[in-house]
Write a protein that holds these residues in place. Structure first.
Motif, mmCIF file in Angstrom:
data_model
loop_
_atom_site.group_PDB
_atom_site.id
_atom_site.type_symbol
_atom_site.label_atom_id
_atom_site.label_comp_id
_atom_site.label_asym_id
_atom_site.label_seq_id
_atom_site.Cartn_x
_atom_site.Cartn_y
_atom_site.Cartn_z
ATOM 1 N N ASP A 358 -18.046 -56.863 -42.632
ATOM 2 C CA ASP A 358 -18.332 -55.997 -41.476
ATOM 3 C C ASP A 358 -17.708 -54.617 -41.615
ATOM 4 O O ASP A 358 -17.515 -53.922 -40.633
ATOM 5 N N GLN A 359 -17.439 -54.193 -42.839
ATOM 6 C CA GLN A 359 -16.547 -53.058 -43.014
ATOM 7 C C GLN A 359 -17.086 -52.008 -43.969
ATOM 8 O O GLN A 359 -17.807 -52.307 -44.921
ATOM 9 N N LEU A 360 -16.721 -50.755 -43.680
ATOM 10 C CA LEU A 360 -16.911 -49.636 -44.588
ATOM 11 C C LEU A 360 -15.537 -49.047 -44.918
ATOM 12 O O LEU A 360 -14.546 -49.375 -44.263
ATOM 13 N N PRO A 361 -15.439 -48.191 -45.934
ATOM 14 C CA PRO A 361 -14.127 -47.682 -46.354
ATOM 15 C C PRO A 361 -13.347 -46.996 -45.232
ATOM 16 O O PRO A 361 -13.921 -46.390 -44.324
ATOM 17 N N GLY A 362 -12.011 -47.078 -45.349
ATOM 18 C CA GLY A 362 -11.134 -46.522 -44.327
ATOM 19 C C GLY A 362 -10.937 -47.444 -43.156
ATOM 20 O O GLY A 362 -10.464 -47.023 -42.106
ATOM 21 N N TYR A 363 -11.289 -48.698 -43.329
ATOM 22 C CA TYR A 363 -11.233 -49.715 -42.267
ATOM 23 C C TYR A 363 -12.186 -49.375 -41.128
ATOM 24 O O TYR A 363 -11.922 -49.613 -39.948
ATOM 25 N N ARG A 364 -13.336 -48.793 -41.498
ATOM 26 C CA ARG A 364 -14.366 -48.494 -40.515
ATOM 27 C C ARG A 364 -15.274 -49.710 -40.322
ATOM 28 O O ARG A 364 -15.491 -50.487 -41.236
ATOM 29 N N ARG A 365 -15.859 -49.812 -39.160
ATOM 30 C CA ARG A 365 -16.821 -50.876 -38.873
ATOM 31 C C ARG A 365 -18.205 -50.447 -39.338
ATOM 32 O O ARG A 365 -18.644 -49.324 -39.085
ATOM 33 N N ILE A 366 -18.899 -51.363 -39.964
ATOM 34 C CA ILE A 366 -20.212 -51.024 -40.508
ATOM 35 C C ILE A 366 -21.264 -50.901 -39.410
ATOM 36 O O ILE A 366 -22.336 -50.322 -39.634
ATOM 37 N N ASP A 367 -20.978 -51.402 -38.207
ATOM 38 C CA ASP A 367 -21.927 -51.262 -37.100
ATOM 39 C C ASP A 367 -21.622 -50.048 -36.221
ATOM 40 O O ASP A 367 -22.247 -49.866 -35.169
ATOM 41 N N ASP A 368 -20.688 -49.202 -36.628
ATOM 42 C CA ASP A 368 -20.345 -47.981 -35.895
ATOM 43 C C ASP A 368 -21.212 -46.838 -36.427
ATOM 44 O O ASP A 368 -21.098 -46.468 -37.602
ATOM 45 N N PRO A 369 -22.095 -46.267 -35.598
ATOM 46 C CA PRO A 369 -23.003 -45.215 -36.093
ATOM 47 C C PRO A 369 -22.274 -44.039 -36.735
ATOM 48 O O PRO A 369 -22.714 -43.518 -37.761
ATOM 49 N N ALA A 370 -21.149 -43.615 -36.132
ATOM 50 C CA ALA A 370 -20.414 -42.479 -36.698
ATOM 51 C C ALA A 370 -19.830 -42.832 -38.062
ATOM 52 O O ALA A 370 -19.826 -42.009 -38.988
ATOM 53 N N ALA A 371 -19.332 -44.047 -38.197
ATOM 54 C CA ALA A 371 -18.789 -44.486 -39.484
ATOM 55 C C ALA A 371 -19.882 -44.530 -40.542
ATOM 56 O O ALA A 371 -19.675 -44.127 -41.701
ATOM 57 N N ARG A 372 -21.051 -45.023 -40.169
ATOM 58 C CA ARG A 372 -22.162 -45.093 -41.114
ATOM 59 C C ARG A 372 -22.569 -43.690 -41.581
ATOM 60 O O ARG A 372 -22.819 -43.471 -42.774
ATOM 61 N N GLU A 373 -22.617 -42.746 -40.652
ATOM 62 C CA GLU A 373 -22.990 -41.379 -41.015
ATOM 63 C C GLU A 373 -21.970 -40.780 -41.980
ATOM 64 O O GLU A 373 -22.337 -40.138 -42.971
ATOM 65 N N HIS A 374 -20.694 -40.979 -41.687
ATOM 66 C CA HIS A 374 -19.662 -40.398 -42.543
ATOM 67 C C HIS A 374 -19.733 -40.964 -43.956
ATOM 68 O O HIS A 374 -19.769 -40.202 -44.938
ATOM 69 N N VAL A 375 -19.736 -42.283 -44.083
ATOM 70 C CA VAL A 375 -19.713 -42.902 -45.409
ATOM 71 C C VAL A 375 -21.025 -42.645 -46.145
ATOM 72 O O VAL A 375 -21.028 -42.369 -47.358
ATOM 73 N N ALA A 376 -22.145 -42.700 -45.447
ATOM 74 C CA ALA A 376 -23.430 -42.407 -46.095
ATOM 75 C C ALA A 376 -23.439 -40.983 -46.643
ATOM 76 O O ALA A 376 -24.007 -40.727 -47.717
ATOM 77 N N GLY A 377 -22.796 -40.073 -45.935
ATOM 78 C CA GLY A 377 -22.715 -38.703 -46.416
ATOM 79 C C GLY A 377 -21.926 -38.596 -47.710
ATOM 80 O O GLY A 377 -22.298 -37.849 -48.626
ATOM 81 N N VAL A 378 -20.834 -39.330 -47.799
ATOM 82 C CA VAL A 378 -20.044 -39.346 -49.034
ATOM 83 C C VAL A 378 -20.849 -39.970 -50.163
ATOM 84 O O VAL A 378 -20.798 -39.511 -51.313
ATOM 85 N N TRP A 379 -21.599 -40.998 -49.860
ATOM 86 C CA TRP A 379 -22.361 -41.708 -50.888
ATOM 87 C C TRP A 379 -23.697 -41.038 -51.221
ATOM 88 O O TRP A 379 -24.355 -41.409 -52.196
ATOM 89 N N GLY A 380 -24.110 -40.075 -50.416
ATOM 90 C CA GLY A 380 -25.339 -39.348 -50.695
ATOM 91 C C GLY A 380 -26.600 -40.124 -50.401
ATOM 92 O O GLY A 380 -27.607 -39.986 -51.111
#
Length: 710
Positions: A358-380
């Motif tokens: 359930d997680q993205l880097p930085g201990y972010r939640r994968i169901d958090d829209p803001a977290a998804r936007e941030h990490v997706a931006g890093v990953w391109g």
């Protein structure tokens, strides 16, 4: 070679040395590796966690580098004979990629799953999570740390808004007036930590241990509470009940720094000490003495570990001890606090950067829209291309090869055939897969079932970072390159990502997105974690090298790191810690006439986790060669069992056999076995697969069994 150094033979090397850390537990003891014509030798170094000490596992760690059973070429299962045969890297990786493509074309991205490990470096854990989400496009990834830290992590998140095992430096233990260890046996699981316990008692402090067995740690305690397994929550609620009755609650702290206390106060009103004694077996006098030591001590620390956490109510059990700590005003107070003892080498960092379901880097939640936007931006990639949450480890493993479950599994750094609960069932699930790929340094019991086995580099052959039990980010440094035929996990991930690309242009793009260089991966990890709870943005390898590690969160290179959390506020929206009312409930499986005994598991000094490494070290094998069943002499007498007799332990899920070891240090209604062993001595053949509804933690620490002479 210094006196006591251990070595692995490899001649013809230019003499060199490197400062690094032990490959085993989360203490991450400092050591120096030296290589000359005599081989690789291990030397302890003065580092804050171990202060020049090492346990037997650390001393012998280099013996695996040139072990005769080490894998040095890929293995591929021959369809005609069913045996694993040596293969080239191209042939092995082509087999993996062909299998993945066929399965995903037929059943979709989620038909392939990934299973990681708490011993992987931060760089590898990060890359593995990224590879699962945008390389394989699957939601199915989890890791063996789900079996280790998940209950404490969930309890910490809901109370404090952050999960860091120790929110203070380890040295605080040595200065505590009262130290309560619940379900922890560091004398065997991380022996150099005992120096802090010895220092604490030498300074006049009181050590209290809660454990169903008289362990090596319990023998050092001033007071040992010996509850029935699975009743730690009742003990905690009774301790808070006594603190309330005696006026030891810090009312000012509760009012200023917490929320939700009134509901907890009402819930523990029913937990008078006599009731807790009836359920747990801990005498009222011992409960009162413990509460007094906690309530009247100056510097007080409460620590939990697997004994309290590996239950189907593990999150609530940890929350009960967090409630007690908050009521006494401990978290954030200098020299005091609550913490949990992380187990695996990178059990902390491994749960921060994306290999959890359930997680993205930085201990972010994968169901958090803001977290998804941030990490997706890093990953391109577009955020909507990231898959959603997966399922916890046991649910994932138990779904393998079923009509609605994954048909392929890639395993990095884990051995679930030995370590999973109800292990016989999980072994059958693995056999049902269309494709099982295992990356490991030895042919583990899980690797022996694989269709493809990929040989990986060891700790002394790779650079990277680890995060220890304090949240201190450390540098793992390579002494030498991997032997010919062996690749790092990062190189394997990079090659798979490129080969899975649909065309040459996409392969070039994948090569850029999945670098094999750990320094490059860590630089990206810093960007991906920026602004998250576990913020590594200000941590560089150079900064780690200039100090004894760097504590997260550390948002900027110019700013300070954070050795101590919660000094001013908690990581919640309003800065207040949260109480959570919790109530004791019975174990998921209670004893009965057919299965009249309680069974619990744990570790022994000379072995580690599933034993893939330590069972192959001669000195460790001599010290703890085989499994055993520990039982009280009174129980053994009733069963007609003598010390050393072969006994069979049976539950509703399976059985295992091992020699009896009689000990007056265990309760007469309870039997114990270590979980490091495979084959007939596999203790996890009988453990319960009931899971905590919040954390997904299986109930390793209690189930109902019968014992008989084999």
């Amino acid at each position: 070679m210094t006196d006591g150094a251990r070595s692995a033979t490899r001649s013809g090397r230019t003499p060199r040395e490197v400062a690094t850390h032990c490959p085993y537990c989360a203490l991450q003891c400092g050591m120096v590796l030296r290589e000359d014509d005599a081989g690789v030798s291990v030397h302890p170094r003065q580092f804050p966690t171990n202060r020049g000490g090492l346990c037997q596992k650390g001393w012998t760690a280099a013996e695996l580098l040139d072990h005769p059973e080490r894998l040095t070429t890929p293995l591929v299962r021959d369809p005609a004979t069913g045996t694993l045969r040596p293969a080239s890297w191209d042939a092995a990786l082509d087999r993996v990629v062909t299998g993945i493509r066929a399965i995903q074309n037929d059943a979709g991205p989620d038909a392939v799953a990934v299973f990681g490990g708490g011993g992987l470096t931060n760089e590898k854990a990060y890359a593995l999570g990224k590879f699962a989400r945008i390389g394989l496009r699957t939601r199915h990834i989890d890791y063996n740390g789900r079996f280790c830290m998940s209950s404490a992590a969930a309890a910490g998140m809901r109370a404090f808004g952050i999960d860091r095992g120790l929110p203070f430096p380890l040295a605080d233990l040595g200065r505590a007036d009262t130290l309560l260890l619940v379900g922890a046996n560091p004398a065997e699981t991380m022996p150099p930590l005992v120096r802090w316990l010895t220092e604490q008692r030498a300074n006049g402090g009181q050590l209290i241990v809660v454990d169903p067995r008289v362990t090596a740690t319990a023998r050092q305690a001033d007071l040992h509470l010996q509850p029935l397994p699975g009743t730690d929550l009742a003990v905690a609620n009774a301790l808070l009940h006594i603190a309330l009755t005696e006026g030891w609650v810090d009312r000012e702290y509760v009012a200023e720094r917490t929320a939700g206390f009134e509901a907890v106060r009402r819930s523990v009103a029913a937990w008078w000490p006599a009731r807790a004694e009836q359920i747990s077996g801990v005498p009222v006098a011992d409960l009162e003495a413990t509460a007094r030591a906690l309530g009247t001590g100056g510097r007080v620390i409460i620590l939990t570990a697997r004994g309290a956490e590996q239950h189907a109510k593990g999150v609530d059990t940890v929350s009960a001890y967090v409630n007690l700590a908050l009521a006494l005003g401990l978290p954030g107070r200098a020299g005091s606090g609550y913490g949990c003892l992380t187990g695996q080498g990178n059990g902390q960092g491994g749960r921060e950067h994306g290999q959890k379901a359930d997680q993205l880097p930085g201990y972010r939640r994968i169901d958090d829209p803001a977290a998804r936007e941030h990490v997706a931006g890093v990953w391109g990639v577009p955020a909507d291309e990231l898959p959603g949450p997966g399922v916890p480890a046991y649910q994932l493993l138990d779904s393998l090869g079923t009509p609605d479950g994954p048909r392929a599994l890639l395993v990095f750094g884990s051995n679930p055939v030995v370590s999973a609960p109800r292990a016989g069932r999980i072994e059958r699930r693995l056999r049902d897969l269309d494709l099982l790929v295992v990356a490991d340094l030895m042919l583990s019991e899980t690797a022996a079932l694989a269709d493809v086995v990929l040989p990986t580099a060891q700790w002394a052959e790779e650079d990277g970072t680890m995060t220890n039990l304090e949240g201190r980010v450390l540098r793992r440094r390579a002494l030498r390159p991997p032997p010919p035929g062996v690749r790092t996990d990062l190189a394997i991930i990079a090659d798979l990502a490129a080969r899975l690309a649909p065309d040459a242009a996409a392969a070039t793009d994948a090569a850029a997105r999945f670098p094999a260089d750990p320094a490059t991966v860590f630089a990206e990890l810093r960007r991906a974690s920026a602004g998250g709870a576990a913020d590594y943005a200000g941590i560089s390898w150079a900064r780690i090298d200039a100090a004894d590690g760097v504590y997260w969160p550390c948002p900027t290179e110019e700013g300070s790191d954070t050795p101590r959390l919660f000094t001013d506020r908690f990581a919640t929206p309003d800065g207040r810690a949260r109480f959570h009312p919790v109530d004791h409930r019975p174990a998921a499986e209670e004893v009965c006439a057919a299965y009249p005994l309680h069974f619990t598991t744990g570790r022994v000094l000379a072995q580690y986790q599933s034993g893939t490494q330590t069972r192959r070290v001669a000195a460790l094998r001599r010290a703890a060669a085989e499994a055993f069943v520990e039982l009280h002499p009174d129980l053994a007498g009733r069963l007609g069992i003598d010390d050393g007799d072969p006994v069979r332990v049976t539950s509703r899920r399976g059985e295992f056999s091992a020699p009896a070891r009689l000990s007056a240090g265990i309760r007469p209604d309870t039997v114990f076995a270590p979980f490091h062993y495979a084959g007939a001595g596999r203790a996890n053949s009988v453990t319960n697969d009931a899971v905590d509804p919040i954390s997904g933690m299986p109930e390793f620490k209690i189930c109902a069994v019968r014992v008989e002479k084999a």
